[in-house]
Design an enzyme around this catalytic site. Sequence first.
Site, PDB file in Angstrom:
ATOM      1  N   THR A   1      46.732  44.071  49.534  1.00 38.70           N
ATOM      2  CA  THR A   1      47.422  45.047  48.679  1.00 38.70           C
ATOM      3  C   THR A   1      46.468  46.209  48.414  1.00 38.70           C
ATOM      4  OG1 THR A   1      46.829  43.745  46.726  1.00 38.70           O
ATOM      5  CG2 THR A   1      49.042  43.437  47.614  1.00 38.70           C
TER       6      THR A   1
ATOM      7  N   THR B   1      42.943  30.771  42.883  1.00 40.77           N
ATOM      8  CA  THR B   1      42.565  32.144  43.161  1.00 40.77           C
ATOM      9  C   THR B   1      43.707  32.919  43.796  1.00 40.77           C
ATOM     10  OG1 THR B   1      41.016  33.577  44.278  1.00 40.77           O
ATOM     11  CG2 THR B   1      41.719  31.662  45.481  1.00 40.77           C
TER      12      THR B   1
END
Lengths: 391, 391
Positions: B149, B186
């Site tokens: 991203t 995570t």
Amino acid sequence: MVLLETFMRYPLGFFSFGRNIGIKDNTLDFSVIYSENVCQAAAVFTRNNYPGAPIIVGRDHIQDGLLQAIVINSKNSNVATGEQGVRNSYQICEEVAKSLSIKTTDVLPSSTGVIGVPLPMEKILSACKDAKQYLKPGNLEEVAEAIMTTDTRKKIAYREITKDRETGVIFGMAKGAGMIEPNMATMLSYILSDYLPESGDLKGLLRKAVDRSYNCITIDSDTSTSDTVVLMCSGILGTLPDEVFYRHLESIAIELSKKIARDGEGATKLLELTVKGARDDSQATKIGKSILNSPLIKTAIYGGDPNWGRFVMAVGKVFDEPIPYDKLFIYLGGIPVKAADTITKQKIAEYLKKEEEIVITVELGSGNTEKTFWSCDLTEGYIKENAYYTT
Amino acid sequence: MVLLETFMRYPLGFFSFGRNIGIKDNTLDFSVIYSENVCQAAAVFTRNNYPGAPIIVGRDHIQDGLLQAIVINSKNSNVATGEQGVRNSYQICEEVAKSLSIKTTDVLPSSTGVIGVPLPMEKILSACKDAKQYLKPGNLEEVAEAIMTTDTRKKIAYREITKDRETGVIFGMAKGAGMIEPNMATMLSYILSDYLPESGDLKGLLRKAVDRSYNCITIDSDTSTSDTVVLMCSGILGTLPDEVFYRHLESIAIELSKKIARDGEGATKLLELTVKGARDDSQATKIGKSILNSPLIKTAIYGGDPNWGRFVMAVGKVFDEPIPYDKLFIYLGGIPVKAADTITKQKIAEYLKKEEEIVITVELGSGNTEKTFWSCDLTEGYIKENAYYTT
């Protein structure tokens, strides 16, 4: 400002000054507050495990609940300076006491500024010796200026209270713009009055007010080693009922706390978050702090980005306080944000961009406790201010 | 890069692709990983109390310890999208399973990107139906790119392990650049192998590796609602002793974690902090995280400011873990910083300015536990990235 200063009313019997003695630059950096009478006093200090030398000395001198003077320098915090730092703080109190002909143990010292650098004692002791000759009646806004470090403006809040045709004052000042998430204490703040609370329980009243004000703000989640709030009451005008005294004390403490948050390093906006429907104070505080310490929320507000998902994330990362998603409500400026459509998002963006005070409400549906917290947005200004602080 | 890709070895039996289906812009945003064999698998997910829909579905599908495919989209996290969001994630798995002729419950879905916006299901379902025809053998670096991203680079780490004249691979990839303080999990990370650990305890080994790697990094103290680590082992090449498998698994997880920290939003430097002499893991973690989440430390390192007092502050603000000041030692690039004189401060400033990997050591003198943590500096780039993320 001239008008304000002309009409500013000080508590009776207090004298003060702020001056430059060249600790770092040519701004005001040294100040003394003195009361003609020995005052009843209370103080709350930082919970940081490495308190500055002035905190160690201040805790010692406040033990008997009496103070007559405060001596403050900015630009150097006298923290992490070892035994010599503590000896220096004691010596500063001694010299001020001598100049003012008062008891050394009735002087409370404060220092704020860089950590780990020895105080320039020659300059400071010389200024302590001259303390008496600089004092002026009232004059407290000069002190409010002299205690500033990265603050961009003075922070003063006071209330006039009339009783038996006489008007007394509770007068507060504060400084603080970074390293601010006080815990059981705060940056530097001094609150002075010519009234006394009836019960004489200054400590209890101060602690309660601190918990509802300074302990509810966070600028950057970092807890200073120098946080100090002092309340000094000369009682020249007698006593006030505790509830009256407390109401004004809390109101002043909240006003100063909001001024600190609004003046956070690099800040462009004040954030006021009210957590409603919490189970208890602890739950409200955990979730309130999680929201106001989230850099992603603080940057989104800075940018006027209606990124409400970040609020959900910040509530959800308080692992030990799960709130059912359908019980959670979030409002920005009164607009409900969950599942906002495009038009609502535009409204939120407009609100965030336009207003300088952003009102956030979060409802938890877990109980009846309500608590308000304050912070500021996170901007490039904070980075600039702190990347090159000592160099 | 061409050379690297030419010689990159993939675990046997895995096929994959990454492509653009126009979720937000024209970068890669949709990918599938597929194994010819049903794999033994384990996963660790976010502890955020509002997990994304893919996490809810992933937890369901991983229950039997088997997976055969992973389907991932970036640019939209499918978080805070209600029951419809969960139904969408299930449907995505169904369509991919149909295309690949495998069981729906052997597909794990992942989504990453903006929170609170419904997935563009038409585009995604169409891509799911076409999954089979896009698959290429290996090709995993394309997936590593498609899951990005705000990441500025692909994050890949792999180890080749030869046994009985055959060479197998443990191959890991990850994404993550903001909203990063994983806890028990995570961001997105996928680790694939043609080996199996002898004991078959994928879950235990993965959890241990995650605790020493992804759980030791923080970029901004914000815990995402989408964190996911998946381990898939086809076992085509048989088994490895647990200790051999674990050593490589941990090494890959740490390498990926460091890459995530180094690529933190706006970061210019990787920070590696080793806490030594801790009483236990909990004390090391509290103090380690306090240091690496301090914006004042992260900005000082960005600016090359030898402001070591901030480290003292950050250790001291862990109220319930007081460390005697004379037992505390702090080193930057091996240079002891406490009470540094002017020349030492210059050396520290030079070190901070010159190096891209800043090594911090903090000794607590409380015990024998040692633990390493990673983070990055805090810069104007982080503010810019996050002030205008959705707008």
